[in-house]
Design an enzyme around this catalytic site. Structure first.
Site, PDB file in Angstrom:
ATOM      1  N   TYR A  93       0.839  -1.206   0.000  1.00 18.50           N
ATOM      2  CA  TYR A  93       0.000   0.000   0.000  1.00 18.50           C
ATOM      3  C   TYR A  93       0.873   1.255   0.000  1.00 18.50           C
ATOM      4  CZ  TYR A  93      -4.238  -2.760   0.994  1.00 18.50           C
ATOM      5  OH  TYR A  93      -5.291  -3.631   0.930  1.00 18.50           O
TER       6      TYR A  93
HETATM    7  N1  LIG Z   1      -6.954  -8.023   0.309  1.00 17.43           N
HETATM    8  C1  LIG Z   1      -7.131  -7.263  -0.737  1.00 17.43           C
HETATM    9  O1  LIG Z   1      -6.726  -7.592  -1.859  1.00 17.43           O
HETATM   10  C2  LIG Z   1      -7.840  -5.947  -0.558  1.00 17.43           C
HETATM   11  C3  LIG Z   1      -8.344  -5.268  -1.671  1.00 17.43           C
HETATM   12  C4  LIG Z   1      -9.022  -4.069  -1.456  1.00 17.43           C
HETATM   13  C5  LIG Z   1      -9.182  -3.580  -0.166  1.00 17.43           C
HETATM   14  N2  LIG Z   1      -8.659  -4.250   0.893  1.00 17.43           N
HETATM   15  C6  LIG Z   1      -8.795  -3.721   2.263  1.00 17.43           C
HETATM   16  O2  LIG Z   1     -10.150  -3.396   2.511  1.00 17.43           O
HETATM   17  C7  LIG Z   1     -10.239  -2.042   2.955  1.00 17.43           C
HETATM   18  C8  LIG Z   1     -11.571  -1.426   2.603  1.00 17.43           C
HETATM   19  O3  LIG Z   1     -11.843  -1.503   1.241  1.00 17.43           O
HETATM   20  P1  LIG Z   1     -11.757  -0.238   0.277  1.00 17.43           P
HETATM   21  O4  LIG Z   1     -10.962   0.809   0.934  1.00 17.43           O
HETATM   22  O5  LIG Z   1     -11.343  -0.797  -1.020  1.00 17.43           O
HETATM   23  O6  LIG Z   1     -13.228   0.230   0.046  1.00 17.43           O
HETATM   24  P2  LIG Z   1     -14.565   0.406   0.913  1.00 17.43           P
HETATM   25  O7  LIG Z   1     -14.302   0.166   2.335  1.00 17.43           O
HETATM   26  O8  LIG Z   1     -15.602  -0.376   0.220  1.00 17.43           O
HETATM   27  O9  LIG Z   1     -14.858   1.940   0.640  1.00 17.43           O
HETATM   28  C9  LIG Z   1     -14.105   2.933   1.281  1.00 17.43           C
HETATM   29  C10 LIG Z   1     -14.619   4.301   0.916  1.00 17.43           C
HETATM   30  O10 LIG Z   1     -15.999   4.394   1.242  1.00 17.43           O
HETATM   31  C11 LIG Z   1     -16.296   5.721   1.600  1.00 17.43           C
HETATM   32  N3  LIG Z   1     -16.918   5.753   2.935  1.00 17.43           N
HETATM   33  C12 LIG Z   1     -16.480   5.189   4.072  1.00 17.43           C
HETATM   34  N4  LIG Z   1     -17.334   5.458   5.096  1.00 17.43           N
HETATM   35  C13 LIG Z   1     -18.313   6.215   4.572  1.00 17.43           C
HETATM   36  C14 LIG Z   1     -19.467   6.822   5.106  1.00 17.43           C
HETATM   37  N5  LIG Z   1     -19.795   6.697   6.390  1.00 17.43           N
HETATM   38  N6  LIG Z   1     -20.253   7.526   4.283  1.00 17.43           N
HETATM   39  C15 LIG Z   1     -19.933   7.678   2.974  1.00 17.43           C
HETATM   40  N7  LIG Z   1     -18.845   7.130   2.407  1.00 17.43           N
HETATM   41  C16 LIG Z   1     -18.051   6.401   3.205  1.00 17.43           C
HETATM   42  C17 LIG Z   1     -14.996   6.492   1.657  1.00 17.43           C
HETATM   43  O11 LIG Z   1     -14.831   7.204   0.447  1.00 17.43           O
HETATM   44  P3  LIG Z   1     -14.215   8.673   0.513  1.00 17.43           P
HETATM   45  O12 LIG Z   1     -12.977   8.555   1.305  1.00 17.43           O
HETATM   46  O13 LIG Z   1     -14.011   9.054  -0.912  1.00 17.43           O
HETATM   47  O14 LIG Z   1     -15.271   9.494   1.210  1.00 17.43           O
HETATM   48  C18 LIG Z   1     -13.985   5.379   1.756  1.00 17.43           C
HETATM   49  O15 LIG Z   1     -12.736   5.752   1.291  1.00 17.43           O
HETATM   50  C19 LIG Z   1      -9.031  -1.381   2.293  1.00 17.43           C
HETATM   51  O16 LIG Z   1      -8.718  -0.131   2.871  1.00 17.43           O
HETATM   52  C20 LIG Z   1      -7.993  -2.449   2.495  1.00 17.43           C
HETATM   53  O17 LIG Z   1      -7.492  -2.404   3.808  1.00 17.43           O
HETATM   54  C21 LIG Z   1      -8.018  -5.433   0.728  1.00 17.43           C
END
Ligand SMILES: NC(=O)c1ccc[n+]([C@@H]2O[C@H](COP(=O)([O-])OP(=O)(O)OC[C@H]3O[C@@H](n4cnc5c(N)ncnc54)[C@H](OP(=O)(O)O)[C@@H]3O)[C@@H](O)[C@H]2O)c1
Length: 329
Positions: free
Chosen positions: A59
Site C-alpha cells: 500500500y
Molecule cells: N486483500 C485485498 O486484496 C484488498 C483489496 C481491497 C481492499 N482491501 C482492504 O479493505 C479495505 C476497505 O476496502 P476499500 O478501501 O477498497 O473500500 P470500501 O471500504 O468499500 O470503501 C471505502 C470508501 O468508502 C467511503 N466511505 C467510508 N465510510 C463512509 C461513510 N460513512 N459515508 C460515505 N462514504 C463512506 C470512503 O470514500 P471517501 O474517502 O471518498 O469518502 C472510503 O474511502 C481497504 O482499505 C484495504 O485495507 C483489501
C-alpha cells in the site's frame, strides 16, 4: 448472479478499518497533507472501540510504497500506552515473483514490522499465486508459519483465496500446528460470491476461520444515495461508479429506505449486511465522521427481513464489482 445464502450472521461480528487509501495516490488521491486528518480518523476509531486495522506492504503508490504501514505505526505509537495494547494490526505481504522459497517473505515481514513501529499482530498472504505460479505459494506459507512458530507474530491469515485452495492451505498449516486465523476476500452487496452456496464463507464456518470482507462499500459506491450526481474524485473510481450506478438503482433505493427507517447512514446498512452473513467488514476510513459511522454501525444489526430483502436485491442485479484477478478457486 447466483443466489446468496440466507445464512444467519452474528450480531457480535466486529467492524474493522482498512487503510489502503493512506498513501495511495493513484486510486484514492492521497496527499501527505491529509496525514493530520488520517491521524484524527485513527484516533477517533480507536476511541470508539474499533480494534482491527488492515494494511499491506504494497500500500502506497510509487515512492510512497509502505506509507500506509508507516502511518499506522506512527499513529499507534502516538496513542497512550494502554490504548496501544489491545489493537490488532494485520498486514498483508505480497507474493511478488522475486519472493521465493521458505525464507522469501522474511525480509518483507521484518520491513513491515519496522514500518509499523515494531507492533504487528497478524501477517496475511496478500493473494494466492495458484493461477500463475502454484509452486510458489506453499514454501511462502511455510515461511509464514515459521514466523508464528518462532513467536515473531501472533497469527496468520490469507487473502484472495477460494474455497478449494483455502481447504488445502488450512490442511498444510494444521500439519505444522499453526491455526489459520482469517481469510479476507472482496465481499459486499455488489460482490456477494463469498457468501453464496459453496463459497468461502461455508468453509470458514466449518473450519473456524474468521471471514473478513474487504471493499464492503464497493469503494464507497454503496454509501452514495440513489441518484447522487457528483462523481468521486479519482479517475478509476469515477469510471467504475459511472458504469455501475445506473444499473444498481433498486439496491441503492433499498439501502436508502432501510437507512431512513432506522435513521442511520446508508453506509452503515451496507456494512451490517456483511456482518449479517458473519463477515467482519474492514471499511476504508478517511474522516472522523466515517470512523464515527463505522463504530455506530457495530452497535446494531439488520433483522432477518432486512437481510433477506437486501439478499434478494443483490441477487437481481445485472452487474457487480470486478473480481480480484488473483482469486484462486
Ligand atoms: N486483500 C485485498 O486484496 C484488498 C483489496 C481491497 C481492499 N482491501 C482492504 O479493505 C479495505 C476497505 O476496502 P476499500 O478501501 O477498497 O473500500 P470500501 O471500504 O468499500 O470503501 C471505502 C470508501 O468508502 C467511503 N466511505 C467510508 N465510510 C463512509 C461513510 N460513512 N459515508 C460515505 N462514504 C463512506 C470512503 O470514500 P471517501 O474517502 O471518498 O469518502 C472510503 O474511502 C481497504 O482499505 C484495504 O485495507 C483489501
Amino acid at each position: 448472479m447466483a443466489t446468496p445464502t440466507l445464512a444467519h450472521g452474528d450480531a457480535s461480528v466486529p467492524i474493522g478499518v482498512g487503510t489502503w487509501a493512506w498513501g495511495n495516490q493513484f486510486l484514492w488521491g492521497y496527499d501527505p497533507a491529509q496525514d493530520a486528518q488520517l491521524q484524527a480518523t485513527f484516533e477517533q476509531a480507536v476511541a470508539l472501540g474499533l480494534r482491527f486495522f488492515d494494511t499491506a506492504d504494497s500500500y502506497g503508490t510509487g515512492r510512497l510504497q509502505g506509507r500506509s504501514e508507516r502511518l499506522l505505526g506512527r499513529f499507534r505509537q502516538a496513542l497512550a500506552p494502554e490504548d496501544q495494547q489491545d489493537l490488532l494490526v494485520a498486514t498483508k505481504l505480497a507474493p511478488f515473483p522475486w519472493r521465493l522459497g521458505r525464507g522469501g517473505l522474511k525480509r518483507a515481514f521484518e520491513a513491515s514490522r519496522a514500518r509499523l513501529g515494531g507492533r504487528l499482530e497478524r501477517v496475511q498472504l496478500h493473494w494466492s499465486t495458484a493461477r500463475y505460479a502454484p509452486w510458489q505459494e506453499s514454501p511462502l506459507l511455510d515461511g509464514l508459519a515459521d514466523l508464528v512458530n518462532e513467536g515473531l507474530v501472533a497469527s496468520l491469515g490469507l487473502s484472495n483465496f477460494g474455497p478449494r485452495r483455502l481447504r488445502q492451505v488450512h490442511g498444510q498449516l494444521q500439519s505444522r500446528g499453526v491455526r489459520l486465523a482469517s481469510l479476507q476476500v472482496q465481499c459486499s452487496l455488489l460482490a456477494p460470491r463469498a457468501i453464496e452456496p459453496g463459497g468461502v464463507a461455508d468453509v470458514c464456518r466449518e473450519l473456524d476461520i474468521q471471514l473478513i470482507a474487504y471493499s464492503p462499500l464497493a469503494l464507497g459506491l454503496l454509501a452514495r444515495p440513489p441518484g447522487a450526481v457528483a462523481p468521486p474524485a479519482g479517475g478509476v473510481r469515477r469510471l467504475l461508479f459511472a458504469r455501475l450506478s445506473p444499473r444498481i438503482h433498486p439496491l441503492l433505493e433499498l439501502l436508502a429506505e432501510i437507512a431512513r427507517s432506522r435513521q442511520v447512514p446508508q453506509a452503515a446498512v451496507a456494512l451490517n449486511w456483511c456482518r449479517s452473513h458473519g463477515a467482519m467488514p474492514i471499511v476504508g476510513l478517511r474522516t472522523v465522521g466515517q470512523a464515527q459511522m463505522a463504530a455506530a454501525a457495530s452497535r446494531w444489526s439488520l433483522d432477518g427481513a432486512e437481510r433477506q430483502a437486501l439478499d434478494a436485491a443483490a441477487r437481481g442485479l445485472p452487474v457487480g464489482m470486478p473480481a480480484n484477478p488473483f482469486d484462486s478457486d
